[in-house]
Scaffold this active site. Structure first.
Site, PDB file in Angstrom:
ATOM      1  N   LYS A   1      65.268  76.406  32.068  1.00 19.43           N
ATOM      2  CA  LYS A   1      64.711  75.329  32.887  1.00 19.43           C
ATOM      3  C   LYS A   1      65.313  73.997  32.462  1.00 19.43           C
ATOM      4  O   LYS A   1      65.076  73.528  31.359  1.00 19.43           O
ATOM      5  CB  LYS A   1      63.191  75.247  32.759  1.00 19.43           C
ATOM      6  CG  LYS A   1      62.580  74.262  33.781  1.00 19.43           C
ATOM      7  CD  LYS A   1      61.222  73.766  33.393  1.00 19.43           C
ATOM      8  CE  LYS A   1      61.262  72.563  32.489  1.00 19.43           C
ATOM      9  NZ  LYS A   1      61.770  71.325  33.157  1.00 19.43           N
TER      10      LYS A   1
ATOM     11  N   GLU B   1      63.967  71.771  18.605  1.00 18.47           N
ATOM     12  CA  GLU B   1      64.792  70.616  18.214  1.00 18.47           C
ATOM     13  C   GLU B   1      64.159  69.411  18.882  1.00 18.47           C
ATOM     14  O   GLU B   1      64.242  69.235  20.105  1.00 18.47           O
ATOM     15  CB  GLU B   1      66.250  70.825  18.663  1.00 18.47           C
ATOM     16  CG  GLU B   1      67.226  69.887  17.961  1.00 18.47           C
ATOM     17  CD  GLU B   1      67.552  68.672  18.798  1.00 18.47           C
ATOM     18  OE1 GLU B   1      66.907  67.632  18.542  1.00 18.47           O
ATOM     19  OE2 GLU B   1      68.408  68.760  19.670  1.00 18.47           O
TER      20      GLU B   1
ATOM     21  N   CYS C   1      68.576  62.248  20.340  1.00 19.29           N
ATOM     22  CA  CYS C   1      67.494  62.556  19.402  1.00 19.29           C
ATOM     23  C   CYS C   1      67.853  62.188  17.967  1.00 19.29           C
ATOM     24  O   CYS C   1      66.983  61.854  17.170  1.00 19.29           O
ATOM     25  CB  CYS C   1      67.121  64.029  19.501  1.00 19.29           C
ATOM     26  SG  CYS C   1      68.533  65.141  19.382  1.00 19.29           S
TER      27      CYS C   1
ATOM     28  N   GLU D   1      59.942  56.818  17.938  1.00 24.15           N
ATOM     29  CA  GLU D   1      61.214  57.059  18.609  1.00 24.15           C
ATOM     30  C   GLU D   1      61.234  56.294  19.935  1.00 24.15           C
ATOM     31  O   GLU D   1      60.404  56.540  20.817  1.00 24.15           O
ATOM     32  CB  GLU D   1      61.412  58.556  18.860  1.00 24.15           C
ATOM     33  CG  GLU D   1      62.772  58.878  19.448  1.00 24.15           C
ATOM     34  CD  GLU D   1      62.980  60.364  19.673  1.00 24.15           C
ATOM     35  OE1 GLU D   1      64.092  60.848  19.424  1.00 24.15           O
ATOM     36  OE2 GLU D   1      62.020  61.033  20.103  1.00 24.15           O
TER      37      GLU D   1
END
Length: 475
Positions: free
Chosen positions: A181, A255, A289, A386
């Site tokens: 997906k 991850e 990331c 983040e």
């Protein structure tokens, strides 16, 4: 500063259909529901295509197709599976320009990055894992490693095609079948990859692509016939997945987010470090990331480094992502832009000093200028959360021990960078930094032979290299 004439890449090489269905069992099929989503060009807000959103029944169809294909695919000799992977890699190379333009249109990243970074790495991952397909007994995971079955894979919007390659290539090499997906805002290159699978004559059901949002992903992750789940995305969603799979037989790799420290010592070559800082946080608009979103610089060179950094940022060009001269492209979505603005405003409210170069912003699309915050404390939100955008928080340190303490003062542990001319200092730092990847005098350097993954809230498991095979084998 030089004035560059516009050098736009042509869109003519890309043929985007007005509407896309789902790719299940080697065929394009319509979803059982009627829900569809418009995917837009973030640089212009132009609608590119309408994409079907899969419901639970559609996900079940895809998983059953993958399960049906698994016995034949897993029993195929590794050398035969490798032929398909090599074929896919070569087709990706042949269609690299088309795929790069499509990625830039759907994602907003500069064409230079799609063309020169993403697509070469995508092909390289398929080439690399094709080489492993008939050598699994020598990978160090037992004499007769076996595939797991059906792999359910959910990928993010920041590197759509590259994350697809990270997931699909090792899964297929090990003999698994896949239901993938893509992110709801960037489905087009995954759908183009479905066409590549047909072009490569991949057996039906080995790769299935279902598009949709969080509900589609949840249906895939929680499907009882999925044997392996691989997820790249936010830590919040990663927690939900880990909780939902706890106590099940499913194998899981995550991850997740990061808040990497890019550490510059006084003996580092400052001009080289400046280029590494720019690449670390402003590459792909900071939608990375492992972005070096925290700059830790030794006090004795902080002023000189910041002066050089600001001078370099003044040369960056923000604008049309299809222009080959563009350095900073568009933010992927209005939702992500709002998050970046909110956290940047919080940085100012908490007392940090904000600076951006003179940077004209286009009237349409989602844009945010490269931004540097100084006077940042470790308690500030911009130093802890983040941001996932082109925003750099600058902190200082005096000793190596202080640098380690500040770098590790985060719930994340995905990556770090160290800039120094002393090899002994580099090794000393690397052994103490709680990060899955530590770069030495570089940043954001990737290679299919090298494993990638994090500690703590950045997830667990490794992707890439020999280590990336383990996640798809019963060992």
């Amino acid at each position: 500063m030089f004035e560059y004439a516009p050098a736009p890449e042509s869109r003519d090489i890309v043929d985007i259909r007005p509407s896309y269905g789902l790719f299940i069992n080697g065929e394009w099929v319509e979803p059982q529901g009627e829900e569809r989503h418009k995917t837009v060009n973030p640089a212009t807000e132009e609608v590119l295509a309408e994409v079907a959103w899969a419901g639970e029944a559609d996900v079940d169809r895809a998983v059953q197709a993958a399960a049906k294909a698994f016995p034949v695919w897993s029993a195929m000799p590794g050398a035969e599976r490798a032929k398909y992977l090599f074929r896919i890699a070569r087709i990706i190379q042949e269609r690299a320009r088309e795929l790069a333009v499509l990625e830039t249109l759907d994602n907003g990243k500069p064409i230079r990055e799609s063309r020169d970074v993403d697509l070469p790495l995508v092909a390289a991952h398929f080439f690399y894992y094709a080489g492993w397909a008939d050598k699994l007994a020598y990978a160090g995971f037992g004499e007769n490693p076996r595939p797991l079955g059906v792999a359910g894979q959910v990928i993010p919007w920041n590197f759509p095609l590259l994350m697809l390659a990270w997931k699909i290539a090792p899964a297929l090499a090990c003999g698994n079948t896949v239901v993938l997906k893509p992110a709801e805002t960037t489905p087009l290159t995954a759908l183009a990859f479905a066409d590549i699978c047909r072009q490569a004559d991949l057996p039906p059901g080995v790769v299935n692509i279902v598009t949709g949002a969080g509900q589609t992903g949840a249906a895939l992750v929680n499907h009882p016939d999925v044997d392996k789940v691989a997820f790249t995305g936010s830590t919040e969603v990663g927690r939900l997945i880990a909780r939902s799979l706890a106590g099940t037989r499913k194998k899981l790799t995550l991850e997740l987010g990061g808040k990497a420290a890019n550490i510059v010592f006084e003996d580092a070559p400052l001009d080289q470090a400046v280029e590494g800082i720019v690449n670390g946080i402003f590459f792909n608009q900071g939608h990375v990331c492992c972005a070096g979103s925290r700059l830790l610089v030794q006090e004795s060179v902080a002023d000189d480094l910041l002066e050089a950094l600001k001078r370099r940022l003044g040369t960056l060009r923000l604008g049309d992502p299809l222009d080959k001269n563009t350095d900073i492209g568009a933010i992927n979505s209005a939702e992500q832009l709002a998050k970046i603005r909110e956290l940047s405003a919080a940085g100012e409210a908490e007392g940090a000093e904000r600076w951006s170069p003179a940077c004209p912003i286009p009237d349409r699309g989602y844009w945010f200028p490269p931004t540097v915050f100084t006077g940042v404390a470790q308690s500030h939100r911009i130093a802890r959360e983040e941001i996932f955008g082109p925003v750099l928080s600058v902190l200082t340190f005096r000793t190596p021990a202080e640098a380690v303490e500040k770098a590790n003062n985060t719930p994340y542990g995905l990556s770090a960078g160290v800039w120094t001319e002393k090899g002994s200092r580099m090794l000393w730092m690397a052994s103490r930094l709680r990060a899955g990847v530590v770069w030495s005098n570089t940043f954001n350097r990737f290679d299919p032979t090298s494993p990638f993954g994090g500690y703590k809230e950045s997830g667990y498991g490794r992707e890439g290299g020999r280590h990336g095979l383990e996640a798809y084998l019963a060992v």
